[in-house]
Scaffold this active site. Sequence first.
Site, PDB file in Angstrom:
ATOM      1  N   ASN A   1      25.826  24.408  15.242  1.00 44.36           N
ATOM      2  CA  ASN A   1      24.933  23.328  15.736  1.00 44.36           C
ATOM      3  C   ASN A   1      24.686  22.664  14.518  1.00 44.36           C
ATOM      4  OD1 ASN A   1      22.694  21.862  16.669  1.00 44.36           O
ATOM      5  ND2 ASN A   1      21.270  23.576  16.737  1.00 44.36           N
ATOM      6  N   TRP A   2      25.272  21.318  14.626  1.00 44.21           N
ATOM      7  CA  TRP A   2      25.181  20.464  13.551  1.00 44.21           C
ATOM      8  C   TRP A   2      23.917  19.768  13.288  1.00 44.21           C
ATOM      9  CZ3 TRP A   2      30.473  16.912  14.132  1.00 44.21           C
ATOM     10  CH2 TRP A   2      31.327  17.851  14.054  1.00 44.21           C
ATOM     11  N   LYS A   3      23.067  19.887  14.464  1.00 45.79           N
ATOM     12  CA  LYS A   3      21.800  19.006  14.384  1.00 45.79           C
ATOM     13  C   LYS A   3      22.030  17.621  14.228  1.00 45.79           C
ATOM     14  CE  LYS A   3      19.897  23.559  13.376  1.00 45.79           C
ATOM     15  NZ  LYS A   3      18.757  24.360  12.715  1.00 45.79           N
TER      16      LYS A   3
ATOM     17  N   HIS B   1      16.220  24.538  21.863  1.00 49.54           N
ATOM     18  CA  HIS B   1      16.214  24.694  20.532  1.00 49.54           C
ATOM     19  C   HIS B   1      14.891  24.530  20.123  1.00 49.54           C
ATOM     20  CE1 HIS B   1      16.817  24.634  16.393  1.00 49.54           C
ATOM     21  NE2 HIS B   1      17.885  25.203  16.555  1.00 49.54           N
TER      22      HIS B   1
ATOM     23  N   GLU C   1      13.661  23.441  17.640  1.00 45.89           N
ATOM     24  CA  GLU C   1      13.199  21.987  17.049  1.00 45.89           C
ATOM     25  C   GLU C   1      12.964  21.054  18.030  1.00 45.89           C
ATOM     26  OE1 GLU C   1      16.700  21.847  14.752  1.00 45.89           O
ATOM     27  OE2 GLU C   1      16.283  23.336  13.444  1.00 45.89           O
TER      28      GLU C   1
ATOM     29  N   GLU D   1      16.577  32.799  18.549  1.00 45.79           N
ATOM     30  CA  GLU D   1      16.589  32.150  17.204  1.00 45.79           C
ATOM     31  C   GLU D   1      15.194  32.350  16.540  1.00 45.79           C
ATOM     32  OE1 GLU D   1      19.712  29.146  16.384  1.00 45.79           O
ATOM     33  OE2 GLU D   1      18.225  28.133  17.530  1.00 45.79           O
TER      34      GLU D   1
ATOM     35  N   GLY E   1      16.844  27.795   8.928  1.00 48.25           N
ATOM     36  CA  GLY E   1      16.783  26.867   7.813  1.00 48.25           C
ATOM     37  C   GLY E   1      16.133  27.372   6.663  1.00 48.25           C
TER      38      GLY E   1
ATOM     39  N   SER F   1      19.488  31.281   9.815  1.00 51.33           N
ATOM     40  CA  SER F   1      20.250  31.590   8.211  1.00 51.33           C
ATOM     41  C   SER F   1      21.346  32.728   8.594  1.00 51.33           C
ATOM     42  CB  SER F   1      18.996  32.057   7.707  1.00 51.33           C
ATOM     43  OG  SER F   1      18.087  30.909   7.392  1.00 51.33           O
TER      44      SER F   1
ATOM     45  N   GLY G   1      23.442  26.995  11.872  1.00 53.75           N
ATOM     46  CA  GLY G   1      23.019  25.608  11.798  1.00 53.75           C
ATOM     47  C   GLY G   1      23.806  25.122  10.454  1.00 53.75           C
ATOM     48  N   GLY G   2      23.084  25.294   9.121  1.00 48.80           N
ATOM     49  CA  GLY G   2      23.472  24.968   7.924  1.00 48.80           C
ATOM     50  C   GLY G   2      25.022  25.147   7.603  1.00 48.80           C
TER      51      GLY G   2
HETATM   52  P1  13P Z   1      20.230  27.747  10.300  1.00 52.82           P
HETATM   53  O1  13P Z   1      21.664  28.463  10.412  1.00 52.82           O
HETATM   54  O2  13P Z   1      20.591  26.426   9.495  1.00 52.82           O
HETATM   55  O3  13P Z   1      19.224  28.426   9.899  1.00 52.82           O
HETATM   56  O4  13P Z   1      20.017  27.200  11.861  1.00 52.82           O
HETATM   57  C1  13P Z   1      20.090  27.898  12.849  1.00 52.82           C
HETATM   58  C2  13P Z   1      19.820  27.082  14.117  1.00 52.82           C
HETATM   59  O5  13P Z   1      18.839  26.449  14.418  1.00 52.82           O
HETATM   60  C3  13P Z   1      20.928  27.182  15.070  1.00 52.82           C
HETATM   61  O6  13P Z   1      20.666  26.384  16.079  1.00 52.82           O
END
Ligand code: 13P
Length: 251
Positions: free
Chosen positions: A9-11, A96, A98, A168, A174, A214, A235-236
């Site tokens: 997930n590049w966000k 998600h 966010e 999640e 993050g 994470s 994510g990251g």
């Molecule tokens: P991180 O891997 O950066 O913690 O993000 C997870 C995430 O929100 C994937 O959708």
Amino acid sequence: MRKNIVAGNWKMNKTLQEGVALATELKEKLSNATPNCEVIIGTPFIHLATVSELLKDSVIKVAAENCADKESGAYTGEVSAAMVKSTGAQYCILGHSERRAYYHETFDILREKVKLALAHDLKPIFCIGEVKEEREANKQNEVVKAQLEGSVFNLSAEEFSNIVLGYEPVWAIGTGLTATPEQAQEIHAYIRGLVAEKYGKQIAEDCTILYGGSCNAKNAAGLFANPDIDGGLIGGASLKADDFKAIIDAF
Ligand code: 13P
């Protein structure tokens, strides 16, 4: 029947050019590989068409990170499920944390988005998870149950079997804090139990439940070794081809 999946997930990261470069690099790294899982990258809307075309002969599938809760029409700035589908994307991340927190996506809004994604032949990757205070109050089970009941347990069994779930925990996203494999396995098993109660044992057995928060090259293997953790939502670590590939290799 149950699929293992590693999904990025590049966000809100990467310009179009940077995204194309990352997708190209990942495609090259996987060109001689036969991953033991399905590989998906979730990109911003603006990348979808180009990246889907670029990856059409590769093992990598493409997901949007969102879609509108309306079919079409006068909704300035929105992108519909039909539009996402027309880019070549096959999945759509929905719910998600966010989007729930910053864009006020309610259970009702998400129910509409899930319905529209499915109607347009996109597979939702539906995210659920508790915030830190809820975990500290040991309320994680009731939180995820309400999220499922509020937005996806209205679906028919056939519709539900096209959904991937992503657990999640918001406190792990993050933050560098990962749920321990034991914590993650425990709640994944609980989630699968809820699916079994609602849709029966077979659909629950076939349901892919991803862990996100994470997740990285170091902790992925320990998480994925558990019977109810069927992969990761990354994510990251999905923003660097080497890191993402190392997580895929954890399978
Ligand atoms: P991180 O891997 O950066 O913690 O993000 C997870 C995430 O929100 C994937 O959708």
